[in-house]
Design a protein around this motif. Structure first.
Motif, PDB file in Angstrom:
ATOM      1  N   ARG A 137      40.787 -45.776  15.387  1.00 34.16           N
ATOM      2  CA  ARG A 137      39.771 -46.558  14.661  1.00 34.16           C
ATOM      3  C   ARG A 137      40.269 -46.939  13.270  1.00 34.16           C
ATOM      4  NH1 ARG A 137      35.397 -46.100  11.257  1.00 34.16           N
ATOM      5  NH2 ARG A 137      35.918 -43.935  10.744  1.00 34.16           N
ATOM      6  N   GLN A 138      40.843 -45.948  12.566  1.00 32.26           N
ATOM      7  CA  GLN A 138      41.347 -46.232  11.232  1.00 32.26           C
ATOM      8  C   GLN A 138      42.512 -47.217  11.265  1.00 32.26           C
ATOM      9  OE1 GLN A 138      40.248 -45.412   8.257  1.00 32.26           O
ATOM     10  NE2 GLN A 138      38.557 -44.144   9.000  1.00 32.26           N
ATOM     11  N   GLN A 139      43.299 -47.157  12.327  1.00 29.92           N
ATOM     12  CA  GLN A 139      44.417 -48.089  12.464  1.00 29.92           C
ATOM     13  C   GLN A 139      43.905 -49.522  12.635  1.00 29.92           C
ATOM     14  OE1 GLN A 139      46.892 -47.522  15.925  1.00 29.92           O
ATOM     15  NE2 GLN A 139      48.686 -48.340  14.865  1.00 29.92           N
ATOM     16  N   THR A 140      42.857 -49.672  13.435  1.00 36.72           N
ATOM     17  CA  THR A 140      42.274 -51.007  13.651  1.00 36.72           C
ATOM     18  C   THR A 140      41.666 -51.539  12.363  1.00 36.72           C
ATOM     19  OG1 THR A 140      41.809 -50.463  15.967  1.00 36.72           O
ATOM     20  CG2 THR A 140      40.595 -52.312  14.995  1.00 36.72           C
ATOM     21  N   LEU A 141      40.927 -50.686  11.662  1.00 40.94           N
ATOM     22  CA  LEU A 141      40.308 -51.116  10.412  1.00 40.94           C
ATOM     23  C   LEU A 141      41.360 -51.483   9.366  1.00 40.94           C
ATOM     24  CD1 LEU A 141      37.431 -48.492  10.114  1.00 40.94           C
ATOM     25  CD2 LEU A 141      37.233 -50.904  10.746  1.00 40.94           C
ATOM     26  N   PHE A 142      42.439 -50.716   9.342  1.00 42.42           N
ATOM     27  CA  PHE A 142      43.490 -51.007   8.368  1.00 42.42           C
ATOM     28  C   PHE A 142      44.190 -52.328   8.681  1.00 42.42           C
ATOM     29  CE2 PHE A 142      48.067 -50.590   7.283  1.00 42.42           C
ATOM     30  CZ  PHE A 142      47.947 -50.626   5.908  1.00 42.42           C
ATOM     31  N   GLU A 143      44.439 -52.575   9.967  1.00 43.74           N
ATOM     32  CA  GLU A 143      45.084 -53.834  10.348  1.00 43.74           C
ATOM     33  C   GLU A 143      44.213 -55.039  10.049  1.00 43.74           C
ATOM     34  OE1 GLU A 143      45.961 -53.179  14.438  1.00 43.74           O
ATOM     35  OE2 GLU A 143      47.762 -51.970  14.067  1.00 43.74           O
ATOM     36  N   GLU A 144      42.878 -54.837  10.111  1.00 40.53           N
ATOM     37  CA  GLU A 144      41.952 -55.943   9.796  1.00 40.53           C
ATOM     38  C   GLU A 144      41.576 -55.958   8.324  1.00 40.53           C
ATOM     39  OE1 GLU A 144      38.675 -55.416  12.402  1.00 40.53           O
ATOM     40  OE2 GLU A 144      39.801 -55.954  14.213  1.00 40.53           O
ATOM     41  N   GLN A 145      42.247 -55.089   7.565  1.00 42.12           N
ATOM     42  CA  GLN A 145      42.054 -55.006   6.116  1.00 42.12           C
ATOM     43  C   GLN A 145      40.616 -54.691   5.726  1.00 42.12           C
ATOM     44  OE1 GLN A 145      43.603 -58.585   4.349  1.00 42.12           O
ATOM     45  NE2 GLN A 145      45.741 -58.051   4.849  1.00 42.12           N
ATOM     46  N   SER A 147      39.563 -51.285   6.027  1.00 44.93           N
ATOM     47  CA  SER A 147      39.673 -49.947   5.459  1.00 44.93           C
ATOM     48  C   SER A 147      40.947 -49.854   4.643  1.00 44.93           C
ATOM     49  CB  SER A 147      39.676 -48.914   6.577  1.00 44.93           C
ATOM     50  OG  SER A 147      39.870 -47.623   6.058  1.00 44.93           O
ATOM     51  N   SER A 148      40.966 -48.866   3.769  1.00 47.28           N
ATOM     52  CA  SER A 148      42.149 -48.666   2.931  1.00 47.28           C
ATOM     53  C   SER A 148      43.277 -47.982   3.704  1.00 47.28           C
ATOM     54  CB  SER A 148      41.787 -47.835   1.693  1.00 47.28           C
ATOM     55  OG  SER A 148      41.434 -46.526   2.100  1.00 47.28           O
ATOM     56  N   GLU A 149      44.463 -48.111   3.160  1.00 48.51           N
ATOM     57  CA  GLU A 149      45.629 -47.474   3.778  1.00 48.51           C
ATOM     58  C   GLU A 149      45.510 -45.951   3.712  1.00 48.51           C
ATOM     59  OE1 GLU A 149      50.520 -47.543   3.452  1.00 48.51           O
ATOM     60  OE2 GLU A 149      49.281 -48.460   1.876  1.00 48.51           O
ATOM     61  N   LYS A 150      44.877 -45.439   2.691  1.00 51.43           N
ATOM     62  CA  LYS A 150      44.745 -43.997   2.537  1.00 51.43           C
ATOM     63  C   LYS A 150      43.980 -43.376   3.703  1.00 51.43           C
ATOM     64  CE  LYS A 150      42.896 -40.488  -0.582  1.00 51.43           C
ATOM     65  NZ  LYS A 150      42.197 -40.236  -1.867  1.00 51.43           N
ATOM     66  N   GLY A 151      42.874 -43.987   4.081  1.00 50.43           N
ATOM     67  CA  GLY A 151      42.097 -43.466   5.205  1.00 50.43           C
ATOM     68  C   GLY A 151      42.888 -43.507   6.501  1.00 50.43           C
ATOM     69  N   PHE A 152      43.667 -44.592   6.684  1.00 51.27           N
ATOM     70  CA  PHE A 152      44.503 -44.700   7.891  1.00 51.27           C
ATOM     71  C   PHE A 152      45.569 -43.598   7.929  1.00 51.27           C
ATOM     72  CE2 PHE A 152      48.687 -46.405   9.250  1.00 51.27           C
ATOM     73  CZ  PHE A 152      48.492 -46.314  10.628  1.00 51.27           C
ATOM     74  N   LEU A 153      46.237 -43.360   6.788  1.00 50.10           N
ATOM     75  CA  LEU A 153      47.301 -42.352   6.759  1.00 50.10           C
ATOM     76  C   LEU A 153      46.740 -40.942   6.965  1.00 50.10           C
ATOM     77  CD1 LEU A 153      49.497 -43.707   3.819  1.00 50.10           C
ATOM     78  CD2 LEU A 153      49.958 -43.833   6.278  1.00 50.10           C
TER      79      LEU A 153
END
Length: 388
Positions: A137-145, A147-153
């Motif tokens: 989920r965080q990866q999808t949100l990060f790719e669509e800009q 969510s922040s990169e911090k949450g994805f990592l």
């Protein structure tokens, strides 16, 4: 006067008897000298004791290298069972000498830590689907800009850490003999069984029921004796003469004087600290049932064989080992001097012996003995105590 006459008559009579006895004594001494050194055997004695005579043979004897070593097995046939994790011994049904088959339970250990490992594994296993979903989920949100990169990592790190921990716990449980995929909350166990990795015999048992064994403690040793071999030490000055395939004769001096047969299989390529080279020898199959791992052996490597003919010795007169009798460190044979309807006559002759091979012993000094003389080759020990 009559008394003096009687004395003179008795003296003359004694002198006459003495003169008559001397020729008889001389004849007896002459007969004894003819029979000196001869042992007479009747036909009945010879046949009843299954004796036999034969002539010496001429043969070559290989050069012999005297070595020592032990009975051993290859490394894959010797197994030490240790505890991966410490625990209390709940069951140990084996004794030294027991036979075991591959896969048989040899001990059972109990430890509360086994429950903790299973519990941790199940917790990680149940958490992993959620962490994976959150990571995706965080990866999808990060790719669509969004969510922040911090949450994805953070989500990526949590998921990968849990995956690594799950894999590590699976390996640990597998080492304990627990199948991770079969774990259920109501099926956790505090006991693990240890299994025999090979078939063989138990040679060491270092545990007792109720004792605690720490991690890596040597609990049992199992040896598979199907591949017994000789591990010999040959001094460096002799190793150049040793070849694969050369015969080996050996015995177990602490057990008996029985000789066993084998052959050189491998010759080492390095010199030990004591200036010897290891030589690996194979045994004849019929010997293996009577030998045990660790037995000390004294061996002879026969290096003057067809593979190395230049090491062969000159021709010697030779007799079967049974034909030679040892008395007070001297060696004797019995040479046939004559025969008649009444029996056989033998003369006891001292000889010096040399190497032995194939049941024959070389005579290095046999005096005037020739290949045409007949020698008692069977039953010599029966008459060895008879004085000629």
């Amino acid at each position: 006067m009559r008394s003096n006459t009687l004395i003179i008559t008795l003296i003359l009579l004694a002198m006459g008897l003495s003169c008559k006895e001397k020729p008889a004594e001389a004849g007896t001494q002459q007969q004894d000298s003819q029979d000196a050194g001869i042992i007479n055997l009747s036909r009945q004695q010879f046949e009843a004791n299954d004796m036999a005579v034969s002539t010496p043979v001429e043969m070559r004897f290989p050069e012999v290298i005297q070595v020592s070593g032990m009975i051993d097995v290859p490394p894959e046939n010797r197994v030490v069972i240790s505890a991966v994790y410490g625990g209390f011994v709940k069951k140990t049904p084996l004794l030294v000498g027991d036979k075991v088959r591959k896969g048989q339970v040899v001990a059972v250990l109990e430890n509360p830590e086994f429950l903790t490992l299973q519990q941790e594994y199940m917790e990680v296993r149940e958490t992993l689907p959620y962490l994976k979903s959150e990571f995706e989920r965080q990866q999808t949100l990060f790719e669509e800009q969004i969510s922040s990169e911090k949450g994805f990592l953070q989500a990526q790190s949590a998921y990968r850490s849990a995956s690594a921990r799950k894999s590590g716990l699976e390996k640990q449980l597998s080492l304990l003999g627990i199948r991770p995929e079969e774990l259920e909350p109501d099926a956790l166990r505090s006991e693990i069984a240890l299994y025999a990795p090979i078939s063989g015999k138990v040679t060491q048992v270092n545990i007792t029921t109720g004792s605690y064994v720490s991690r890596a403690s040597e609990m049992l040793e199992i040896i598979n004796p199907d591949h017994l071999h000789l591990e010999l030490s040959v001094f460096e000055q002799d190793i150049s003469k040793v070849r694969e395939g050369q015969p080996i004769r050996f015995r177990i001096p602490e057990v008996s004087d029985t000789h066993y047969e084998g052959a050189v299989y491998l010759v080492g390529s390095s010199i030990d600290a004591n200036r010897t080279v290891k030589v690996h020898g194979h045994l004849n199959e019929e010997h293996k049932a009577t030998l045990l791992v660790g037995m000390f052996v004294q061996a002879e490597i026969l290096v003057g064989t067809d593979e190395n003919p230049e090491a062969a010795s000159p021709l010697f007169l030779a007799l079967p080992e049974e034909a030679i009798v040892i008395q007070d460190e001297d060696h004797f044979i019995f040479v046939q001097e004559g025969t008649s309807d009444a029996g056989l006559q033998f003369r006891k002759v001292m000889v010096k012996t040399g190497p032995t091979a194939q049941g024959m012993t070389a005579l290095t000094d046999a005096g005037s003995l020739s290949s045409k003389d007949r020698v008692l080759v069977k039953g010599a020990f029966l008459i060895s105590g008879i004085e000629p």
